[in-house]
Design an enzyme around this catalytic site. Structure first.
Site, PDB file in Angstrom:
ATOM      1  N   GLU A 152       4.907  -7.487 -10.414  1.00 44.07           N
ATOM      2  CA  GLU A 152       5.480  -8.679  -9.771  1.00 44.07           C
ATOM      3  C   GLU A 152       4.922  -9.992 -10.325  1.00 44.07           C
ATOM      4  O   GLU A 152       4.618 -10.896  -9.558  1.00 44.07           O
ATOM      5  CB  GLU A 152       5.209  -8.629  -8.259  1.00 44.07           C
TER       6      GLU A 152
HETATM    7  C1  TNX Z   1       4.837  -4.546  -3.433  1.00 43.00           C
HETATM    8  S1  TNX Z   1       4.045  -2.251  -4.971  1.00 43.00           S
HETATM    9  C2  TNX Z   1       3.613  -4.835  -4.047  1.00 43.00           C
HETATM   10  C3  TNX Z   1       2.495  -5.265  -3.218  1.00 43.00           C
HETATM   11  C4  TNX Z   1       2.845  -5.374  -1.777  1.00 43.00           C
HETATM   12  C5  TNX Z   1       3.721  -4.195  -1.386  1.00 43.00           C
HETATM   13  C6  TNX Z   1       4.037  -4.138   0.057  1.00 43.00           C
HETATM   14  C7  TNX Z   1       3.380  -3.316  -5.822  1.00 43.00           C
HETATM   15  C8  TNX Z   1       2.862  -2.888  -7.095  1.00 43.00           C
HETATM   16  N1  TNX Z   1       3.329  -4.567  -5.347  1.00 43.00           N
HETATM   17  O1  TNX Z   1       1.976  -6.491  -3.707  1.00 43.00           O
HETATM   18  O2  TNX Z   1       1.682  -5.376  -1.024  1.00 43.00           O
HETATM   19  O3  TNX Z   1       4.916  -4.286  -2.116  1.00 43.00           O
HETATM   20  O4  TNX Z   1       4.687  -2.939   0.364  1.00 43.00           O
END
Ligand code: TNX
Length: 475
Positions: free
Chosen positions: A277
């Protein structure tokens, strides 16, 4: 006979049951098993001895994590391919001891499907101290999990002492989601966690999430920011707004210092460097950062793990492990990014958000948790899937294992950790350990065994969710 994860082979024997008495003793045939013997002795309140005893622990067979267990009225014998294998036999035995302290006659031969069977705890959104982590380690050992991934840094907090950059904990550790103060592990705390994990054959997998998810670091050091101005600390739950600066030489001094100190604290083979992300990082900057950060991690003698977005890079160090977290039907290029690791000679850890994420609500009425992964994840959904059928083009041989992450935006105590994790983590643990089935799995295959495990969880004080799909015993 109810065991989770389900063993490879289990047959009831026609003999009588073993009965634990005041005369029971745990005997270890090799000095290397003294620790496992002491652990079992304490669980059963039975003395240990290298010379005598009717509960025998021994080393045999050539599957390091495999074991054979035989119980009858004459005694119990657990033979493992290594101390870890014996330890897993002990976990099976714990589940076989009935309330009246008997064990029905049985013969078991067992070994895991995957080398990597993991849980993840996000200690960044909310901080959890050493005792909470030890408790979670106890909980996961019962399910034969062998990795605990600690998500040590994120926008809302930096949780590990780094001597070269003291404000990471001076400033970066002071926050958490919702406010109210943070926390961090000193190096001694961290070593204590690593050692405790090792005593139950669990490898700690530390993650420093970069280049996004870095507001806590950026708030600690103005000079890491492109404009030289430190942002405010962050206590919300948005993702994707922060980034290290790929074009600053100082960024890589920072990465090298942090990963070097982390590698020194890490006897295990893996460094997880995040990469998810990074929505505030341009494509070119992301690729530059990933190449350089992964190179630094690899130069420290570690195997790099990255969330699957890191597969956007085609310049990963050999053997880099991808950590897949999108849906069980990969969307918008996420499957291709995961496949990229395999194309570059690596393997994958599989954690589909809609199956393995322990922070999803169980149903609409669950107070804790999130719903972004297509709504709540009821317990059967965490069981009825196959890791080898998730990412197109990625089959069994390309999978290192499975992991169930627990993100903690909404989770603040160890009781809440346990409530979100159990029983779903038991379902994921079975997918990681038990042999692959030809037919799709059905929840009925595990429901009764979960009910039985609930009895042990009750005895251990584990705060599991009494899912309506299971006929729990007791009160
Ligand atoms: C996505 S899964 C994220 C996290 C959040 C999560 C909450 C991932 C690699 N990144 O930063 O905490 O969703 O479900």
């Amino acid at each position: 006979m109810p065991v989770i994860p389900l063993p490879v082979q289990l047959s009831a024997l026609p003999e009588g049951s073993y009965r634990l008495t005041d005369a029971s003793r745990v005997r270890f045939e090799e000095a290397a098993l003294e620790g496992v013997a002491a652990y079992l002795g304490e669980l059963l309140s039975v003395p240990t001895s290298p010379d005598e005893g009717d509960i025998v622990l021994t080393l045999e067979g050539d599957e390091p994590e495999g074991y054979a267990l035989r119980a009858s009225e004459n005694g119990i014998r657990i033979g493992g391919g290594s101390p870890a294998g014996v330890f897993y036999g002990v976990q099976t035995l714990r589940q076989l001891v009935q309330e009246n302290r008997t064990v029905e006659a049985v013969e078991i031969a067992d070994a895991p499907r995957y080398a990597y069977r993991g849980a993840m705890l996000d200690v960044a959104r909310h901080f959890f101290g050493v005792d909470d982590v030890k408790r979670y380690l106890d909980d996961i050992a019962l399910l034969k999990l062998n990795h605990l991934h600690l998500h040590l840094t994120d926008d809302q907090g930096w949780r590990l002492q780094i001597d070269a950059w003291p404000e990471l904990t001076g400033i970066g550790a002071s926050t958490r989601v919702g406010g109210g103060g943070g926390g961090f592990y000193t190096k001694d705390d961290y070593r204590e966690i690593v050692a405790y994990a090792a005593s139950s054959f669990v490898t700690i997998v530390p993650e420093i999430d970069m280049p996004g998810h870095t507001n806590a670091a950026l708030a600690s050091y103005a000079e890491l920011n492109t404009d030289g101005i430190a942002p405010e600390p962050y206590e919300g739950i948005e993702v994707g707004f922060s980034s290290l600066d790929s074009n600053k030489p100082l960024t890589y001094d920072f990465v090298r210092d942090v990963l070097t100190e982390l590698a020194d604290l890490t006897p295990g083979p893996y460094l997880h460097i995040g990469g998810d992300e990074s929505l505030a990082t341009t494509d070119a900057d992301f690729l530059l950062f990933v190449r350089r950060a992964a190179e630094i991690a690899a130069s420290l003698g570690k195997t790099v793990i990255g969330w699957h977005e890191m597969g956007r890079s085609r310049e990963l160090p050999p053997g880099t492990i991808g950590h897949y977290w999108n849906f069980s039907d990969p969307r918008e290029g996420n499957g291709e990014h995961a496949l990229s690791f395999v194309e570059q000679g690596g393997q994958l850890i599989i954690s589909p958000g809609d199956r393995a994420y322990l922070d999803m609500k169980y149903d609409e009425s669950t107070e804790l948790g999130l719903v972004w992964a297509d709504g709540p994840t009821p317990v059967p959904d965490s069981y009825e899937w196959d890791p080898a059928l998730i990412v197109p083009g990625v089959g069994e041989e390309h999978i290192l294992g499975v992991e169930a992450p627990l993100w903690t935006e909404t989770v603040t105590t160890i009781d809440e950790i346990e409530f979100m994790a159990f029983p779903r983590l038991a379902c994921v643990a079975e997918l990681g350990w038990s042999p692959r089935t030809d037919a799709p799995r059905h929840f009925e295959e595990i429901a009764q065994r979960l009910a039985r495990l609930g009895g042990l969880w009750d005895a251990l004080g584990v705060q599991y969710y009494r899912a309506p799909e299971v006929e729990w015993g007791g009160t």
